[in-house]
Motif scaffolding. Structure first.
Motif, PDB file in Angstrom:
ATOM      1  N   PHE A   1       0.801  -1.220   0.000  1.00  0.00           N
ATOM      2  CA  PHE A   1       0.000   0.000   0.000  1.00  0.00           C
ATOM      3  C   PHE A   1       0.841   1.281   0.000  1.00  0.00           C
ATOM      4  CE2 PHE A   1      -3.547   2.786   1.312  1.00  0.00           C
ATOM      5  CZ  PHE A   1      -4.507   2.310   0.443  1.00  0.00           C
ATOM      6  N   HIS A   2       2.134   1.138  -0.148  1.00  0.00           N
ATOM      7  CA  HIS A   2       2.976   2.344  -0.237  1.00  0.00           C
ATOM      8  C   HIS A   2       4.250   1.962  -0.982  1.00  0.00           C
ATOM      9  CE1 HIS A   2       4.354   6.367   1.391  1.00  0.00           C
ATOM     10  NE2 HIS A   2       5.499   5.842   1.008  1.00  0.00           N
ATOM     11  N   CYS A   3       4.194   2.083  -2.302  1.00  0.00           N
ATOM     12  CA  CYS A   3       5.328   1.689  -3.147  1.00  0.00           C
ATOM     13  C   CYS A   3       5.633   2.825  -4.115  1.00  0.00           C
ATOM     14  CB  CYS A   3       4.959   0.421  -3.933  1.00  0.00           C
ATOM     15  SG  CYS A   3       6.284  -0.147  -5.016  1.00  0.00           S
ATOM     16  N   HIS A   4       6.914   3.228  -4.159  1.00  0.00           N
ATOM     17  CA  HIS A   4       7.326   4.261  -5.116  1.00  0.00           C
ATOM     18  C   HIS A   4       7.706   3.570  -6.421  1.00  0.00           C
ATOM     19  CE1 HIS A   4       7.411   7.532  -2.139  1.00  0.00           C
ATOM     20  NE2 HIS A   4       7.783   6.591  -1.289  1.00  0.00           N
ATOM     21  N   ALA A   5       6.713   2.987  -7.064  1.00  0.00           N
ATOM     22  CA  ALA A   5       6.984   2.136  -8.228  1.00  0.00           C
ATOM     23  C   ALA A   5       7.711   2.882  -9.341  1.00  0.00           C
ATOM     24  CB  ALA A   5       5.679   1.546  -8.744  1.00  0.00           C
TER      25      ALA A   5
ATOM     26  N   LEU B   1       2.979  14.902  -2.805  1.00  0.00           N
ATOM     27  CA  LEU B   1       4.115  15.829  -2.768  1.00  0.00           C
ATOM     28  C   LEU B   1       4.845  15.523  -1.466  1.00  0.00           C
ATOM     29  CD1 LEU B   1       5.817  18.153  -3.809  1.00  0.00           C
ATOM     30  CD2 LEU B   1       4.124  19.762  -2.972  1.00  0.00           C
ATOM     31  N   HIS B   2       5.955  14.797  -1.603  1.00  0.00           N
ATOM     32  CA  HIS B   2       6.681  14.292  -0.432  1.00  0.00           C
ATOM     33  C   HIS B   2       7.190  15.454   0.418  1.00  0.00           C
ATOM     34  CE1 HIS B   2       9.472  12.029   2.016  1.00  0.00           C
ATOM     35  NE2 HIS B   2       9.042  10.901   1.472  1.00  0.00           N
ATOM     36  N   PRO B   3       7.004  15.377   1.737  1.00  0.00           N
ATOM     37  CA  PRO B   3       7.446  16.503   2.588  1.00  0.00           C
ATOM     38  C   PRO B   3       8.927  16.845   2.421  1.00  0.00           C
ATOM     39  CG  PRO B   3       6.803  14.572   3.918  1.00  0.00           C
ATOM     40  CD  PRO B   3       6.326  14.335   2.526  1.00  0.00           C
TER      41      PRO B   3
ATOM     42  N   GLY C   1      -0.995  10.692  -1.856  1.00  0.00           N
ATOM     43  CA  GLY C   1       0.216  10.305  -1.132  1.00  0.00           C
ATOM     44  C   GLY C   1       1.394  10.222  -2.082  1.00  0.00           C
ATOM     45  N   GLU C   2       2.537  10.467  -1.676  1.00  0.00           N
ATOM     46  CA  GLU C   2       2.896  10.583  -0.298  1.00  0.00           C
ATOM     47  C   GLU C   2       2.834  12.049   0.120  1.00  0.00           C
ATOM     48  OE1 GLU C   2       6.529   8.542   0.555  1.00  0.00           O
ATOM     49  OE2 GLU C   2       6.602   9.191   2.640  1.00  0.00           O
ATOM     50  N   VAL C   3       2.107  12.299   1.193  1.00  0.00           N
ATOM     51  CA  VAL C   3       2.044  13.643   1.761  1.00  0.00           C
ATOM     52  C   VAL C   3       2.311  13.523   3.259  1.00  0.00           C
ATOM     53  CG1 VAL C   3       0.442  14.592   0.035  1.00  0.00           C
ATOM     54  CG2 VAL C   3      -0.475  13.436   2.072  1.00  0.00           C
TER      55      VAL C   3
ATOM     56  N   LEU D   1      -1.449   6.034   8.029  1.00  0.00           N
ATOM     57  CA  LEU D   1      -0.114   6.461   8.458  1.00  0.00           C
ATOM     58  C   LEU D   1       0.887   5.383   8.052  1.00  0.00           C
ATOM     59  CD1 LEU D   1      -0.894   7.919  12.005  1.00  0.00           C
ATOM     60  CD2 LEU D   1      -0.862   9.082   9.785  1.00  0.00           C
ATOM     61  N   HIS D   2       1.797   5.749   7.158  1.00  0.00           N
ATOM     62  CA  HIS D   2       2.743   4.762   6.644  1.00  0.00           C
ATOM     63  C   HIS D   2       4.018   4.776   7.497  1.00  0.00           C
ATOM     64  CE1 HIS D   2       6.488   5.292   4.307  1.00  0.00           C
ATOM     65  NE2 HIS D   2       6.216   6.561   4.340  1.00  0.00           N
ATOM     66  N   TRP D   3       4.545   3.578   7.799  1.00  0.00           N
ATOM     67  CA  TRP D   3       5.779   3.424   8.585  1.00  0.00           C
ATOM     68  C   TRP D   3       5.738   4.322   9.819  1.00  0.00           C
ATOM     69  CZ3 TRP D   3      10.973   2.515   5.610  1.00  0.00           C
ATOM     70  CH2 TRP D   3      11.954   2.061   6.498  1.00  0.00           C
TER      71      TRP D   3
ATOM     72  N   THR E   1       5.770  -1.603   1.326  1.00  0.00           N
ATOM     73  CA  THR E   1       7.229  -1.763   1.263  1.00  0.00           C
ATOM     74  C   THR E   1       7.979  -0.443   1.440  1.00  0.00           C
ATOM     75  OG1 THR E   1       7.248  -1.508  -1.145  1.00  0.00           O
ATOM     76  CG2 THR E   1       7.185  -3.786  -0.254  1.00  0.00           C
ATOM     77  N   ASP E   2       7.420   0.679   0.964  1.00  0.00           N
ATOM     78  CA  ASP E   2       8.162   1.939   0.825  1.00  0.00           C
ATOM     79  C   ASP E   2       9.392   1.739  -0.075  1.00  0.00           C
ATOM     80  OD1 ASP E   2       8.494   4.666   1.095  1.00  0.00           O
ATOM     81  OD2 ASP E   2       9.513   4.556   3.027  1.00  0.00           O
ATOM     82  N   ALA E   3       9.293   0.789  -0.965  1.00  0.00           N
ATOM     83  CA  ALA E   3      10.369   0.527  -1.929  1.00  0.00           C
ATOM     84  C   ALA E   3      10.283   1.541  -3.071  1.00  0.00           C
ATOM     85  CB  ALA E   3      10.199  -0.887  -2.483  1.00  0.00           C
ATOM     86  N   PRO E   4      11.362   1.772  -3.808  1.00  0.00           N
ATOM     87  CA  PRO E   4      12.684   1.164  -3.583  1.00  0.00           C
ATOM     88  C   PRO E   4      13.530   1.881  -2.541  1.00  0.00           C
ATOM     89  CG  PRO E   4      12.721   2.465  -5.595  1.00  0.00           C
ATOM     90  CD  PRO E   4      11.327   2.569  -5.040  1.00  0.00           C
ATOM     91  N   PHE E   5      12.991   2.902  -1.854  1.00  0.00           N
ATOM     92  CA  PHE E   5      13.781   3.532  -0.783  1.00  0.00           C
ATOM     93  C   PHE E   5      14.164   2.495   0.274  1.00  0.00           C
ATOM     94  CE2 PHE E   5      11.252   7.457  -2.002  1.00  0.00           C
ATOM     95  CZ  PHE E   5      12.306   8.063  -2.649  1.00  0.00           C
ATOM     96  N   ALA E   6      13.159   1.733   0.722  1.00  0.00           N
ATOM     97  CA  ALA E   6      13.439   0.695   1.715  1.00  0.00           C
ATOM     98  C   ALA E   6      14.063  -0.504   1.010  1.00  0.00           C
ATOM     99  CB  ALA E   6      12.159   0.297   2.433  1.00  0.00           C
TER     100      ALA E   6
END
Ligand code: MN
Length: 259
Positions: A4-8, A57-59, A82-84, A144-146, A192-197
């Motif tokens: 539910f949170h992937c920076h594909a 728009l990532h903080p 997201g991601e906000v 709320l992610h991670w 996952t928050d991939a591919p950052f994670a």
């Protein structure tokens, strides 16, 4: 499986990753870090049954991409945002007021359009994120992610109706596991928050690596991994019903209903 949170869009070969995730039956929310990336990502996701895209728009990018916020305020084309959120870490502290302005503007728009599902970053700023959410009832469903706040923050988030998404990277730490234990089981999803994670120094997590999080959640809940997976699918179905999001097959719906 649910990511539910992937920076594909940030993988070296997004199409290959999405193709494989699709073949493996992963439900995926592709979050974006800028409104322009969201526009570019739309075509990659079109026609993929289990996949949705979120406008963000990532903080951490607010300082340099503040001008794009007006693009984000047009939410007519998406049910997912997201991601906000807010990042109170040292490197982003100088932009904190701008971050707060962006986050509140987005929440205000979400209220105006009848609510959205939001994937929210709250690192080192859980209180600020919860204050903003408390000030915007009707913004939709905050996920709320991670999440890495305190137990008190978690309790407050729960009272505000927040959901949570947890992944293999978060669950590697004792603190992350402890928080996951305290999260409401009915409002939990995997990510996952991939591919950052990363899975290791040389390999980013892949969407299907959420299976590792399923195994850890099964352990926490003292159930079989298959039961944990079904529980998570049922949660996603609840969320999807609220927002008419991810369509599920009849068999998956039935499996989710009977667990
Ligand atoms: Mn992220």
């Amino acid at each position: 499986m649910i990511d539910f949170h992937c920076h594909a869009d940030l993988y070296r070969d997004p199409t290959a990753v999405l193709n494989e995730a699709e073949a493996r039956g992963v439900y995926l929310l592709a979050v974006t870090t800028t409104p322009l990336a969201w526009r570019g990502m739309k075509s990659l996701l079109s026609g993929r049954r289990r996949m949705n895209i979120a406008a963000g728009l990532h903080p951490e990018l607010v300082a340099e991409r503040f001008s794009e916020v007006s693009l984000l305020e047009d939410l007519s084309g998406t049910r997912y945002v997201g991601e906000v959120g807010l990042d109170g870490g040292r490197t982003n502290r100088s932009s904190f007021h701008k971050q707060d302005e962006v986050f509140r503007r987005v929440l205000k728009r979400c209220v105006a359009v009848g609510g959205r599902v939001l994937s929210i970053h709250s690192r080192s700023a859980p209180g600020g994120v919860l204050d903003a959410l408390a000030g915007h009832p009707g913004a939709g469903i905050p996920v709320l992610h991670w999440f890495s706040g305190s137990q008190q923050d978690l309790e407050r988030a729960e009272k505000l109706g927040c959901w949570f998404s947890v992944g293999p990277a978060m669950l590697r730490s004792a603190k992350g596991r402890r928080l996951a234990e305290l999260m409401p089981r009915d409002r939990l999803l995997t990510e996952t928050d991939a591919p950052f994670a990363r899975a290791s120094a040389s390999r980013p997590l892949m969407p299907w690596d959420v299976s590792k999080a399923e195994v850890i959640l099964a352990d926490i809940w003292a159930v079989e991994p298959t039961a944990a997976r079904l529980k998570l699918l049922r949660n996603l179905r609840t969320l999807a019903t609220c927002e008419n999001g991810f369509p599920m097959s009849v068999a998956e719906k039935r499996a989710a209903q009977h667990k």
